[in-house]
Design a protein around this motif. Structure first.
Motif, mmCIF file in Angstrom:
data_model
loop_
_atom_site.group_PDB
_atom_site.id
_atom_site.type_symbol
_atom_site.label_atom_id
_atom_site.label_comp_id
_atom_site.label_asym_id
_atom_site.label_seq_id
_atom_site.Cartn_x
_atom_site.Cartn_y
_atom_site.Cartn_z
ATOM 1 N N HIS A 1 -4.661 7.808 6.344
ATOM 2 C CA HIS A 1 -4.067 8.637 7.314
ATOM 3 C C HIS A 1 -4.527 8.340 8.637
ATOM 4 N N ALA A 2 -5.885 7.854 8.593
ATOM 5 C CA ALA A 2 -6.683 7.834 10.267
ATOM 6 C C ALA A 2 -6.140 6.440 10.732
ATOM 7 N N LYS A 3 -5.966 5.211 9.773
ATOM 8 C CA LYS A 3 -5.619 4.156 10.135
ATOM 9 C C LYS A 3 -3.891 3.522 9.957
ATOM 10 N N GLY A 4 -3.341 4.531 9.795
ATOM 11 C CA GLY A 4 -1.809 4.307 9.670
ATOM 12 C C GLY A 4 -1.253 3.352 8.532
ATOM 13 N N MET A 5 -2.140 3.314 7.342
ATOM 14 C CA MET A 5 -1.971 2.298 6.134
ATOM 15 C C MET A 5 -0.750 3.024 5.499
ATOM 16 N N PHE A 6 0.211 1.864 5.052
ATOM 17 C CA PHE A 6 1.290 2.389 4.360
ATOM 18 C C PHE A 6 0.840 2.892 2.571
ATOM 19 N N HIS A 7 1.375 3.890 2.173
ATOM 20 C CA HIS A 7 0.979 4.194 1.007
ATOM 21 C C HIS A 7 2.437 4.845 0.168
ATOM 22 N N PRO A 8 2.172 4.925 -1.214
ATOM 23 C CA PRO A 8 3.328 5.551 -1.809
ATOM 24 C C PRO A 8 3.279 7.230 -2.101
#
Length: 183
Positions: A25-32
């Motif tokens: 959430h801090a780095k804007g990483m995509f996750h399911p």
């Protein structure tokens, strides 16, 4: 609660990388994530009011049940786990009907970057509202709303502000899938 998540590329593909939810959430990483919309044979949809202490969209109305999919966890098992945690009922895997995967990107004012792929299901609610047990840390309230009222509220510029701002396509797909089951 911080948890380990699988990280996805911008097309929703697994890339053999994991990160803690806080880092994603801090780095804007995509996750399911998983979203489950419950409906009744009485043409109602179960809505969840997000907890008042949630970091994003506190007290807005949203999907019946939602949650992050843990690293290595199957999507369906995650959905079943989230249902039991958030509303206190157990369902079987075959009760879930997958209706799509939706890419969602939200940059929040608190700095949180919510880049997710929502694996979205519908499921018939076979128990009464008063049999549901809400998870106090996540859920402020639960309500059954007639599908027609839900549609009207999403189309009204004032009442739509009470809902989490998912895309029009997302809401349209949910409503069409539920209608298909009911009519």
């Amino acid at each position: 609660m911080d948890e380990l998540l699988d990280i996805l590329d911008s097309n929703g593909n697994y890339i053999e990388k994991t990160a803690m939810k806080s880092e994603a959430h801090a780095k804007g990483m995509f996750h399911p994530t998983t979203h489950i919309w419950f409906y009744t044979k009485n043409k109602e949809v179960l809505l969840q009011q997000r907890g008042k202490n949630k970091a994003i969209f506190p007290l807005l109305w949203d999907v019946s049940v939602a949650g992050h999919i843990g690293a290595g966890e199957s999507i369906e098992l995650s959905a079943m786990r989230e249902i039991e945690e958030e509303i206190g009922i157990a369902i079987s895997k075959n009760e879930l009907q997958k209706i799509g995967v939706f890419k969602s990107m939200h940059k929040h004012t608190n700095g949180l970057l919510d880049y997710e792929f929502h694996h979205t299901y519908i499921c018939e609610l076979k128990v009464s509202l008063n049999e549901l047990v809400k998870q106090k840390s996540e859920v402020e309230a639960l309500r059954l709303t007639p599908l027609s009222t839900f549609i009207t509220q999403l189309q009204n510029s004032e009442t739509v502000m009470k809902y989490v701002p998912h895309s029009r396509e997302y809401y349209k797909t949910i409503i069409e899938a539920i209608n298909k089951k009911l009519f």
